[in-house]
Design an enzyme around this catalytic site. Structure first.
Site, short mmCIF file in Angstrom:
data_model
loop_
_atom_site.label_atom_id
_atom_site.label_comp_id
_atom_site.label_asym_id
_atom_site.label_seq_id
_atom_site.Cartn_x
_atom_site.Cartn_y
_atom_site.Cartn_z
N CYS A 149 87.60 23.20 103.77
CA CYS A 149 86.24 22.99 104.29
C CYS A 149 85.22 22.91 103.16
O CYS A 149 84.41 21.98 103.08
CB CYS A 149 85.89 24.09 105.28
SG CYS A 149 86.35 25.75 104.77
N1 NDP Z 1 89.09 28.05 109.79
C1 NDP Z 1 88.58 27.07 109.06
O1 NDP Z 1 87.35 26.82 109.06
C2 NDP Z 1 89.47 26.21 108.24
C3 NDP Z 1 90.83 26.44 108.13
N2 NDP Z 1 91.61 25.62 107.36
C4 NDP Z 1 93.05 25.85 107.24
O2 NDP Z 1 93.67 25.54 108.48
C5 NDP Z 1 94.81 26.38 108.70
C6 NDP Z 1 94.65 27.11 110.03
O3 NDP Z 1 93.46 27.90 109.96
P1 NDP Z 1 92.89 28.73 111.19
O4 NDP Z 1 93.06 27.96 112.44
O5 NDP Z 1 91.55 29.16 110.79
O6 NDP Z 1 93.92 29.96 111.19
P2 NDP Z 1 94.20 31.04 112.33
O7 NDP Z 1 94.61 32.28 111.65
O8 NDP Z 1 93.05 31.07 113.26
O9 NDP Z 1 95.46 30.42 113.09
C7 NDP Z 1 96.71 30.26 112.50
C8 NDP Z 1 97.70 29.68 113.53
O10 NDP Z 1 98.98 29.51 112.91
C9 NDP Z 1 100.00 30.12 113.73
N3 NDP Z 1 100.99 30.63 112.79
C10 NDP Z 1 100.82 31.63 111.87
N4 NDP Z 1 101.93 31.78 111.12
C11 NDP Z 1 102.82 30.85 111.58
C12 NDP Z 1 104.15 30.52 111.21
N5 NDP Z 1 104.78 31.15 110.23
N6 NDP Z 1 104.77 29.52 111.87
C13 NDP Z 1 104.15 28.85 112.87
N7 NDP Z 1 102.87 29.14 113.28
C14 NDP Z 1 102.23 30.12 112.62
C15 NDP Z 1 99.27 31.17 114.56
O11 NDP Z 1 99.83 31.26 115.83
P3 NDP Z 1 100.89 32.31 116.37
O12 NDP Z 1 100.68 33.58 115.57
O13 NDP Z 1 100.54 32.43 117.82
O14 NDP Z 1 102.20 31.63 116.12
C16 NDP Z 1 97.89 30.53 114.73
O15 NDP Z 1 97.92 29.67 115.87
C17 NDP Z 1 94.85 27.36 107.51
O16 NDP Z 1 95.76 26.88 106.56
C18 NDP Z 1 93.43 27.30 106.96
O17 NDP Z 1 93.39 27.57 105.61
C19 NDP Z 1 91.09 24.54 106.71
C20 NDP Z 1 89.76 24.26 106.79
C21 NDP Z 1 88.84 25.09 107.53
C1 X2W Z 2 85.09 32.14 105.23
C2 X2W Z 2 86.47 32.00 104.63
O1 X2W Z 2 87.18 32.98 104.42
N1 X2W Z 2 86.85 30.77 104.33
C3 X2W Z 2 88.15 30.48 103.77
C4 X2W Z 2 88.29 28.99 103.58
C5 X2W Z 2 88.96 28.28 104.71
C6 X2W Z 2 89.54 26.95 104.28
O2 X2W Z 2 89.08 25.87 104.44
O3 X2W Z 2 90.48 27.05 103.45
P1 X2W Z 2 91.96 26.69 103.20
O4 X2W Z 2 92.43 25.69 104.20
O5 X2W Z 2 92.06 26.17 101.82
O6 X2W Z 2 92.60 28.03 103.30
C7 X2W Z 2 88.32 31.14 102.39
O7 X2W Z 2 87.37 31.20 101.62
O8 X2W Z 2 89.46 31.48 102.07
#
Ligand code: NDP
Ligand code: X2W
Length: 345
Positions: A149
């Site tokens: 992000c």
């Molecule tokens: N939040 C944000 O603003 C942003 C996030 N990202 C990236 O996107 C990805 C997801 O982030 P976010 O949605 O915030 O994370 P969350 O922690 O909210 O969700 C993670 C999801 O992954 C699942 N999960 C966890 N471990 C495993 C595994 N070993 N195998 C299969 N499923 C798994 C969990 O489901 P369950 O435990 O039910 O299986 C859950 O649905 C991350 O890599 C993050 O860095 C990128 C940009 C922005």
């Molecule tokens: C507020 C907050 O904790 N933000 C996350 C960034 C989320 C994200 O975009 O990162 P990745 O997909 O590279 O993990 C952090 O700084 O680690």
């Protein structure tokens, strides 16, 4: 209709994908995984999807993802790299929202993420999924590394100036703030209401993994060595990201020329809004939408350009951007399913 699977449907980017894809006219959702919620109807966990998503979660090992045309990984780092080789071999396209394929330098990935890479043979092939900078490559891609992000805001703010050779590439500064949903839905002390509300702090000042990702991408646009100082902050809001970017001008250029440069760069980018010079974009003007807004400033008419960039971290910063990539990969209009206007107030 293309068949779509989501691995990691219970997290914040997973449910955001569901919100966007549930109304996408070219998509049929066929599999949504959760390790913990196997069998639970998706709409029981997320009532906002009642009547829109009729599937139940399935455990990752039960979901037949090879029947899909594309699979999104909305999972922690390290999950997509384990499954992508088999999916690609079965002819399924993969969009990873995590960082598994973002860094071309494997050693750098392993240093920052502390995970041994299990599919290094795919790193070179993966296309970095920032449509405004890589649109043509995304159209041809089988494997997308969706950007982080913070890196989205930094690249879309700095690239026009770097490409035009107007700034000192070695002294870029990014001071950025994220809403708490950026940390995901998993339970952590730092994101408890009583820790993160009515509070404000920087983190990762000594080094954050989005610095190598952003620097490597920016380096593609200049022969000079990129030097970036990036300081992230956590702000007490749920969604939204605000980046204040600073760059030192090395060429004579006036405000109108700077503004024209950005307007020209993004004239065909439906999700980048170049606001009038001197504007103050607000995060709430992007909340729930795939729009990134930016505005240029030149304090005191001096040689520092300040670029203010806002986006919703879960939409343009993650799931919206991933859907934008999917649209390009499958020949849909880039904006399909992504026309939502931000929520006010
Ligand atoms: N939040 C944000 O603003 C942003 C996030 N990202 C990236 O996107 C990805 C997801 O982030 P976010 O949605 O915030 O994370 P969350 O922690 O909210 O969700 C993670 C999801 O992954 C699942 N999960 C966890 N471990 C495993 C595994 N070993 N195998 C299969 N499923 C798994 C969990 O489901 P369950 O435990 O039910 O299986 C859950 O649905 C991350 O890599 C993050 O860095 C990128 C940009 C922005
Ligand atoms: C507020 C907050 O904790 N933000 C996350 C960034 C989320 C994200 O975009 O990162 P990745 O997909 O590279 O993990 C952090 O700084 O680690």
């Amino acid at each position: 209709m293309i068949k779509v699977g989501i691995v990691g449907g219970t997290g914040y980017t997973g449910v955001e994908l569901l919100r966007l894809l549930a109304t996408h006219p070219g998509v049929e959702l066929t599999a949504i995984t959760s390790r913990k919620e196997d069998g639970l109807p998706v709409a029981d966990m997320f009532p906002s999807l009642r009547g829109r998503v009729h599937l139940a979660f399935s455990a990752p090992d039960k979901a037949d993802l090879t029947e899909c045309d594309v699979v999104f990984f909305a999972t922690p780092h390290g999950v997509a790299m384990a499954q992508a080789p088999a999916l690609l071999a079965a002819g399924v396209k993969v969009i990873d929202l995590a960082a598994d394929f973002r860094l071309k330098d494997r050693a750098s990935f392993e240093k920052w993420y502390k995970i041994e890479h299990s599919a290094p043979e795919l790193i070179e092939e993966a296309v970095y999924g920032l449509p405004e900078l890589n649109r043509e490559d995304i159209k041809q891609a089988r494997l997308i590394a969706n950007p982080g992000c913070y890196p989205t805001t930094m690249q879309l703010g700095f690239v026009p100036l770097l490409k035009a050779g107007l700034i000192d590439a070695g002294s870029l500064i990014a001071d950025a703030k994220s809403g708490v949903s950026g940390a995901g839905r998993k339970a952590e002390i730092g994101t408890l209401f009583s820790e993160s509300s009515d509070n404000f702090k920087a983190y990762g000042v000594a080094g954050h993994r989005h610095t190598p990702e952003t620097s490597a991408q920016l380096q593609r646009f200049t022969d000079d060595k990129v030097g970036l100082i990036f300081t992230p902050h956590l702000v007490p809001m749920i969604r939204g990201m605000h980046a204040t970017l600073y760059a030192r001008l090395t060429q004579e250029v006036d405000d109108a020329q700077l503004q024209a440069l950005f307007e020209e760069t993004y004239k065909d980018a439906p999700f980048v809004d170049v606001m009038p010079f001197g504007s103050h974009p607000e995060t709430r003007s992007t909340r729930g939408s795939n729009m990134l807004r930016l505005a240029l400033h030149r304090p005191g008419g001096g040689n520092t350009v300040v670029i203010l960039v806002v986006q919703d971290n879960l939409v343009k910063g993650a799931s919206g951007q991933a859907v934008q990539c999917m649209n390009l990969m499958f020949g849909f209009e880039e904006t399909t399913g992504l026309q939502q206007i931000a929520l006010l107030p």
